[in-house]
Write a protein that holds these residues in place. Sequence first.
Motif, mmCIF file in Angstrom:
data_model
loop_
_atom_site.group_PDB
_atom_site.id
_atom_site.type_symbol
_atom_site.label_atom_id
_atom_site.label_comp_id
_atom_site.label_asym_id
_atom_site.label_seq_id
_atom_site.Cartn_x
_atom_site.Cartn_y
_atom_site.Cartn_z
ATOM 1 N N LEU A 27 0.733 -1.429 -0.562
ATOM 2 C CA LEU A 27 0.120 0.265 -0.384
ATOM 3 C C LEU A 27 1.238 0.888 0.019
ATOM 4 O O LEU A 27 0.701 2.768 0.827
ATOM 5 C CB LEU A 27 -0.918 -0.257 1.031
ATOM 6 C CG LEU A 27 -2.004 -0.950 1.134
ATOM 7 C CD1 LEU A 27 -2.708 -1.125 2.591
ATOM 8 C CD2 LEU A 27 -2.790 -1.448 0.038
ATOM 9 N N LYS A 64 -10.547 -2.932 2.774
ATOM 10 C CA LYS A 64 -10.458 -3.798 1.725
ATOM 11 C C LYS A 64 -11.381 -2.252 0.984
ATOM 12 O O LYS A 64 -11.221 -3.182 -0.301
ATOM 13 C CB LYS A 64 -11.237 -5.133 1.404
ATOM 14 C CG LYS A 64 -12.950 -4.705 2.233
ATOM 15 C CD LYS A 64 -12.913 -6.143 2.160
ATOM 16 C CE LYS A 64 -14.615 -6.042 3.181
ATOM 17 N NZ LYS A 64 -15.381 -7.687 3.128
ATOM 18 N N ASP A 65 -11.953 -1.822 1.643
ATOM 19 C CA ASP A 65 -13.057 -0.685 1.198
ATOM 20 C C ASP A 65 -11.845 0.638 1.026
ATOM 21 O O ASP A 65 -12.495 1.584 -0.056
ATOM 22 C CB ASP A 65 -14.317 -0.177 2.201
ATOM 23 C CG ASP A 65 -15.259 -1.850 1.611
ATOM 24 O OD1 ASP A 65 -15.207 -2.482 0.785
ATOM 25 O OD2 ASP A 65 -15.727 -1.897 2.844
ATOM 26 N N LEU A 66 -10.789 0.392 1.290
ATOM 27 C CA LEU A 66 -9.369 1.938 0.941
ATOM 28 C C LEU A 66 -8.974 2.167 -0.140
ATOM 29 O O LEU A 66 -8.111 2.515 -0.527
ATOM 30 C CB LEU A 66 -9.853 2.053 2.146
ATOM 31 C CG LEU A 66 -10.658 2.612 3.627
ATOM 32 C CD1 LEU A 66 -9.968 2.337 5.211
ATOM 33 C CD2 LEU A 66 -11.555 3.425 3.749
ATOM 34 N N VAL A 67 -8.904 0.138 -0.577
ATOM 35 C CA VAL A 67 -7.936 0.055 -1.305
ATOM 36 C C VAL A 67 -8.118 -0.198 -2.724
ATOM 37 O O VAL A 67 -9.467 -0.625 -2.854
ATOM 38 C CB VAL A 67 -6.247 -0.967 -1.251
ATOM 39 C CG1 VAL A 67 -6.068 -0.124 0.156
ATOM 40 C CG2 VAL A 67 -7.084 -1.860 -0.830
ATOM 41 N N SER A 68 -7.434 -0.628 -3.712
ATOM 42 C CA SER A 68 -8.090 -0.436 -4.807
ATOM 43 C C SER A 68 -7.231 -1.399 -5.836
ATOM 44 O O SER A 68 -7.637 -2.456 -6.953
ATOM 45 C CB SER A 68 -8.408 0.684 -6.181
ATOM 46 O OG SER A 68 -7.195 1.426 -6.112
ATOM 47 N N ASP A 69 -5.919 -1.776 -5.353
ATOM 48 C CA ASP A 69 -5.070 -2.275 -6.345
ATOM 49 C C ASP A 69 -5.253 -3.527 -5.880
ATOM 50 O O ASP A 69 -4.983 -4.091 -5.366
ATOM 51 C CB ASP A 69 -3.298 -2.166 -5.976
ATOM 52 C CG ASP A 69 -2.825 -2.998 -6.308
ATOM 53 O OD1 ASP A 69 -2.241 -2.436 -7.734
ATOM 54 O OD2 ASP A 69 -2.067 -4.001 -5.600
ATOM 55 N N PRO A 70 -5.382 -4.771 -7.069
ATOM 56 C CA PRO A 70 -5.445 -6.500 -6.785
ATOM 57 C C PRO A 70 -4.668 -6.989 -5.872
ATOM 58 O O PRO A 70 -6.053 -7.722 -5.205
ATOM 59 C CB PRO A 70 -5.985 -6.706 -8.355
ATOM 60 C CG PRO A 70 -5.969 -5.488 -8.825
ATOM 61 C CD PRO A 70 -5.294 -4.470 -8.556
ATOM 62 N N ARG A 128 -5.954 -6.230 -2.412
ATOM 63 C CA ARG A 128 -6.651 -6.235 -2.130
ATOM 64 C C ARG A 128 -6.757 -8.136 -1.763
ATOM 65 O O ARG A 128 -6.679 -8.506 -0.821
ATOM 66 C CB ARG A 128 -7.637 -6.129 -3.224
ATOM 67 C CG ARG A 128 -8.151 -4.799 -3.470
ATOM 68 C CD ARG A 128 -9.260 -4.494 -4.144
ATOM 69 N NE ARG A 128 -10.488 -5.171 -3.729
ATOM 70 C CZ ARG A 128 -11.487 -4.664 -3.089
ATOM 71 N NH1 ARG A 128 -11.328 -3.392 -2.862
ATOM 72 N NH2 ARG A 128 -12.218 -5.658 -2.577
#
Length: 412
Positions: A179, A239-245, A248
């Motif tokens: 992150l 998990k709702d604050l990150v977007s990178d696969p 996640r």
Amino acid sequence: MPTRVWRLALASLAGAAALTTALPSRAQQGADFYAGRTVTYIVATAPGGNYDLFGRLVADYMQKYLPGSTFVVKNMPGAGHLIGANAIYAARPDGLTIGTFNTGLIYNQLIGLDGVRFDLTRMSWIGKGAADPRVIVIAEQVPVRTFADLRGRKEPVNFATAGVGSAAFVETTMLANALKLPVRILTGYSGTEDELAMRRGEIGGALGSRSTFAAFVRNGFARQIAQIGGKETDTPQLKDLVSDPVARQLVALVQSQGDISRLTAGPPGIPQDRLEALRSAYRKAMEDPDLQAKALRASITVDPAYGDDVLAMVRAALDQSPETVAVLKGALEKKEPVAAAMKGVIADLKDDGRQVVLQLADGKTFETSISGSRTEVTVAGQKGDRKSIKAGMTCTVDAARSGAEAKAVTCN
């Protein structure tokens, strides 16, 4: 009596004796097997702390629901729970040795870490007692109110973990790297040392189980800015604050550890009837209101699963992509950083010389403890002891961090 009659009589007696001998064997199936027997319950930590507390609760209440049995708790700490887990796995599969260890060992099995002598998918799974989500906590004096604040920091925040290889170290390292969090990881904080370090301003945050930090947060010494797993709604889910696969995926891996918390298992191959008796006793223990009340007082919410359902959860946690395993391997194989020696003037001595406060050239202070047997003390080129150290001396201290025990102190 004719010889043939004698033979028939003897045969009848032998058959009766064989029947009599066989009856207890047939009767000692399932729960009956445990009457008059001792079960060793291994806890893979030292006495004290929530793992030991919950393990002892499980042992006490399983004994209650296996009439005539005696459960004995055996603490086997060391190597980040590896020693205890290896001992459980290698035990005789007679149903008389079971125990608990940290599910962070899933990480170790995923990368084939040296020292792993078990296969979690082959163990005799009895149950898991709780779900203990992870939280990111920030000390109250640090001006970070949200996860976005943390990501936007220009200066790194010191984060505490236990030793390299511990679940806390692995998870903090993985997530900080994935992150790109501005954190500096400092190791060696066991028990409540991280909380004490946050209160004195040495540490700004940590990643750990929600139950561990519950009282600390409740008392206003820290705040939760993100949570991984769990059903609570007072803290945003990471998990709702990150977007990178990839990030996640790592969050999901960490969540799986919290979902399978406070487990109980035995070695592979326990006879099915005995395993079912253990599972039944475990289920009744988890449903006992007294156990639940005692666990709640330790901030452990009982959230059980049983038998093959736990095995399915373990298998799912071990089913990871090569990319995730590579990131995990990098975190687990990271070496302990070598601390730089700190030089300054002895500003204060406490507790008859056991605690030393060093005034550094930049105005900051560095505290260390001096062991009478483990710390090597040299004063003016001569071997000394902690009583040889005096206020005003210029000294160099070799310690992993402020607050840690010094390996060596050299004074002019």
